[in-house]
Write a protein that holds these residues in place. Sequence first.
Motif, PDB file in Angstrom:
ATOM      1  N   GLY A  83       0.408  -0.885   0.230  1.00 26.85           N
ATOM      2  CA  GLY A  83      -0.858  -0.987   0.951  1.00 26.85           C
ATOM      3  C   GLY A  83      -1.213   0.308   1.668  1.00 26.85           C
ATOM      4  O   GLY A  83      -2.386   0.653   1.790  1.00 26.85           O
ATOM      5  N   ALA A 111      -4.638  -0.516  -1.273  1.00 22.34           N
ATOM      6  CA  ALA A 111      -4.622  -1.966  -1.092  1.00 22.34           C
ATOM      7  C   ALA A 111      -4.839  -2.716  -2.403  1.00 22.34           C
ATOM      8  O   ALA A 111      -4.332  -3.820  -2.590  1.00 22.34           O
ATOM      9  CB  ALA A 111      -5.692  -2.376  -0.079  1.00 22.34           C
ATOM     10  N   THR A 135      -2.498  -5.559  -3.950  1.00 25.14           N
ATOM     11  CA  THR A 135      -3.027  -6.874  -4.300  1.00 25.14           C
ATOM     12  C   THR A 135      -2.638  -7.251  -5.723  1.00 25.14           C
ATOM     13  O   THR A 135      -2.262  -8.398  -6.000  1.00 25.14           O
ATOM     14  CB  THR A 135      -4.558  -6.892  -4.145  1.00 25.14           C
ATOM     15  OG1 THR A 135      -4.892  -6.599  -2.779  1.00 25.14           O
ATOM     16  CG2 THR A 135      -5.128  -8.248  -4.511  1.00 25.14           C
ATOM     17  N   GLN A 169       0.896  -6.166   3.868  1.00 22.28           N
ATOM     18  CA  GLN A 169      -0.051  -5.304   3.165  1.00 22.28           C
ATOM     19  C   GLN A 169      -1.114  -4.775   4.123  1.00 22.28           C
ATOM     20  O   GLN A 169      -1.464  -3.588   4.089  1.00 22.28           O
ATOM     21  CB  GLN A 169      -0.707  -6.096   2.036  1.00 22.28           C
ATOM     22  CG  GLN A 169      -1.693  -5.310   1.189  1.00 22.28           C
ATOM     23  CD  GLN A 169      -2.296  -6.181   0.100  1.00 22.28           C
ATOM     24  OE1 GLN A 169      -1.731  -7.197  -0.303  1.00 22.28           O
ATOM     25  NE2 GLN A 169      -3.455  -5.789  -0.382  1.00 22.28           N
ATOM     26  N   ALA A 170      -1.622  -5.650   4.986  1.00 24.59           N
ATOM     27  CA  ALA A 170      -2.636  -5.239   5.960  1.00 24.59           C
ATOM     28  C   ALA A 170      -2.091  -4.182   6.908  1.00 24.59           C
ATOM     29  O   ALA A 170      -2.788  -3.226   7.289  1.00 24.59           O
ATOM     30  CB  ALA A 170      -3.114  -6.461   6.749  1.00 24.59           C
ATOM     31  N   VAL A 184      -2.235  -0.927   5.138  1.00 25.35           N
ATOM     32  CA  VAL A 184      -3.601  -0.386   5.110  1.00 25.35           C
ATOM     33  C   VAL A 184      -3.924   0.292   6.441  1.00 25.35           C
ATOM     34  O   VAL A 184      -4.513   1.387   6.468  1.00 25.35           O
ATOM     35  CB  VAL A 184      -4.613  -1.510   4.800  1.00 25.35           C
ATOM     36  CG1 VAL A 184      -6.046  -1.042   5.056  1.00 25.35           C
ATOM     37  CG2 VAL A 184      -4.462  -1.974   3.358  1.00 25.35           C
ATOM     38  N   THR A 200      -4.303  -8.803  10.173  1.00 22.94           N
ATOM     39  CA  THR A 200      -5.575  -8.418   9.565  1.00 22.94           C
ATOM     40  C   THR A 200      -6.634  -8.113  10.630  1.00 22.94           C
ATOM     41  O   THR A 200      -7.501  -7.261  10.417  1.00 22.94           O
ATOM     42  CB  THR A 200      -6.093  -9.509   8.614  1.00 22.94           C
ATOM     43  OG1 THR A 200      -6.152 -10.770   9.286  1.00 22.94           O
ATOM     44  CG2 THR A 200      -5.202  -9.630   7.390  1.00 22.94           C
ATOM     45  N   TYR A 244      -9.938   2.536   2.725  1.00 27.11           N
ATOM     46  CA  TYR A 244      -9.195   1.603   3.582  1.00 27.11           C
ATOM     47  C   TYR A 244     -10.158   0.727   4.385  1.00 27.11           C
ATOM     48  O   TYR A 244      -9.926  -0.477   4.566  1.00 27.11           O
ATOM     49  CB  TYR A 244      -8.284   2.370   4.541  1.00 27.11           C
ATOM     50  CG  TYR A 244      -7.182   3.157   3.863  1.00 27.11           C
ATOM     51  CD1 TYR A 244      -6.028   2.530   3.406  1.00 27.11           C
ATOM     52  CD2 TYR A 244      -7.293   4.531   3.690  1.00 27.11           C
ATOM     53  CE1 TYR A 244      -5.006   3.248   2.799  1.00 27.11           C
ATOM     54  CE2 TYR A 244      -6.287   5.265   3.080  1.00 27.11           C
ATOM     55  CZ  TYR A 244      -5.151   4.609   2.630  1.00 27.11           C
ATOM     56  OH  TYR A 244      -4.153   5.330   2.025  1.00 27.11           O
ATOM     57  N   ASP A 285     -11.645  -1.878   1.955  1.00 27.73           N
ATOM     58  CA  ASP A 285     -10.648  -2.831   1.465  1.00 27.73           C
ATOM     59  C   ASP A 285     -10.182  -3.778   2.560  1.00 27.73           C
ATOM     60  O   ASP A 285      -9.818  -4.931   2.288  1.00 27.73           O
ATOM     61  CB  ASP A 285      -9.450  -2.081   0.882  1.00 27.73           C
ATOM     62  CG  ASP A 285      -9.771  -1.385  -0.430  1.00 27.73           C
ATOM     63  OD1 ASP A 285     -10.812  -1.701  -1.029  1.00 27.73           O
ATOM     64  OD2 ASP A 285      -8.980  -0.516  -0.859  1.00 27.73           O
ATOM     65  N   LEU A 320      -9.087  -8.037   2.725  1.00 23.58           N
ATOM     66  CA  LEU A 320      -7.818  -8.559   3.222  1.00 23.58           C
ATOM     67  C   LEU A 320      -8.025  -9.462   4.430  1.00 23.58           C
ATOM     68  O   LEU A 320      -7.259 -10.412   4.656  1.00 23.58           O
ATOM     69  CB  LEU A 320      -6.883  -7.416   3.605  1.00 23.58           C
ATOM     70  CG  LEU A 320      -6.430  -6.495   2.476  1.00 23.58           C
ATOM     71  CD1 LEU A 320      -5.429  -5.476   3.004  1.00 23.58           C
ATOM     72  CD2 LEU A 320      -5.822  -7.277   1.341  1.00 23.58           C
TER      73      LEU A 320
END
Length: 408
Positions: free
Chosen positions: A104, A108, A112, A273-274, A277, A348, A376, A379, A383
């Motif tokens: 990420g 991202a 995913t 993942q967030a 980012v 998030t 970012y 994206d 998310l």
Amino acid sequence: MTDTIRHVPPEPVSPEVVPETLEADFYGFQADLTPLEQEKAVQIRAFLEREVRPIANDYWDRAEFPHQIIQPIADLGLFGMQIAETAQFENSSVFRGWVALEIGRVDASTATFVGVQSGLSMNAIALGGSPQQRETWLPPMSRGELIGAFALTEPLSGSDSARGLRTTAERRGDTWVLNGAKRWIGNATFADVVVVWARDVADHQVKGFLVRRGTAGFTSSKIQGKQALRIVQNADIELVDVEVAEADRLPEIRSFDDVATVLRLTRAGVAWQATGVAIGAYEAALQYTAHREQFGKSLVSYQLVQDRLAQCLGNITACIALCMQVSRMEDEDRQSHAHAALAKAFTTTRMREVVAWCRELLGGNGITLEGGVARYFADAEALYSLEGTRDMSNLIVGRDITGVSAFV
């Protein structure tokens, strides 16, 4: 008079100088990984810097998927790390989360893609499939030879999938007939197998089916005009009298509760993942402000810029800490739906703040791909909503802490 402006766009880190640790890991959380996991993290970071970062903006701009990265990802052992028969090396849930963070941090969309392949599709087969189904699908999926998709969301059903699923499954002898539509299905334009969730017309329970590419009555079309996660090939799916053999029904999926187990595991992955980012945007903003000059000196020399960077780092640090603990709880088999939901909602939300602050630090250059933050920033909006919106995630937490369900 116009002030002097000097802007140096962020450049990919040379694989030869990939850092052993991330600068944004301010409290040194990576040290909690095993020595093997730390070594693997650096290898993954080098691959991402070498193969993904240089092409990410271009593929994002064209809304196309770089199929050439699939095999290297598989070779690194990133598909099916959590599954006994496909794991290439011993690893923890914390490490798997760290991998999502690393991916990420660079892109991202790639994170995913891996999440759909490994976390959703392979997990659904691993948790819900028969021994034969696991043997047929999981090893080739882990090697990147077969790609999966996970078809739950529908045009009229997202947050209410547990009760509002409209796609139907009707059994006729040893064959099931599926009818309905799905939307926002990642990988579906090129997937070899799609895990389709449908409601049994006989008992009204949600069941899972493995629909192979080329099955009559199954069509997928790429969603156009997307402004987030543009590399991900999301599709609309139509199912018109699609026939699926009983042998391709996931026998261990008996209700939506079983589907929710898959979602719980991937929801925690989205939290990681967030966080990645947020780190990616922070690193780009830090590099930009260090090189951009205003009024004769670099932006990082100004108090307001340093304050904003510190706020970003605080959010990132809190997110990593929360993700580390929720993954430890998974390793200890005590992670609940509420634990995963809180992690997803919190990270998030903090990510959204960070990418906005970083775009602000870049001024007008913050809306260009070359500036390093715009991708970012865009994206992050996806998310923020996928795998359970902030509101729905908080209601899951609220139900847990009050004992009262506020779901309509």
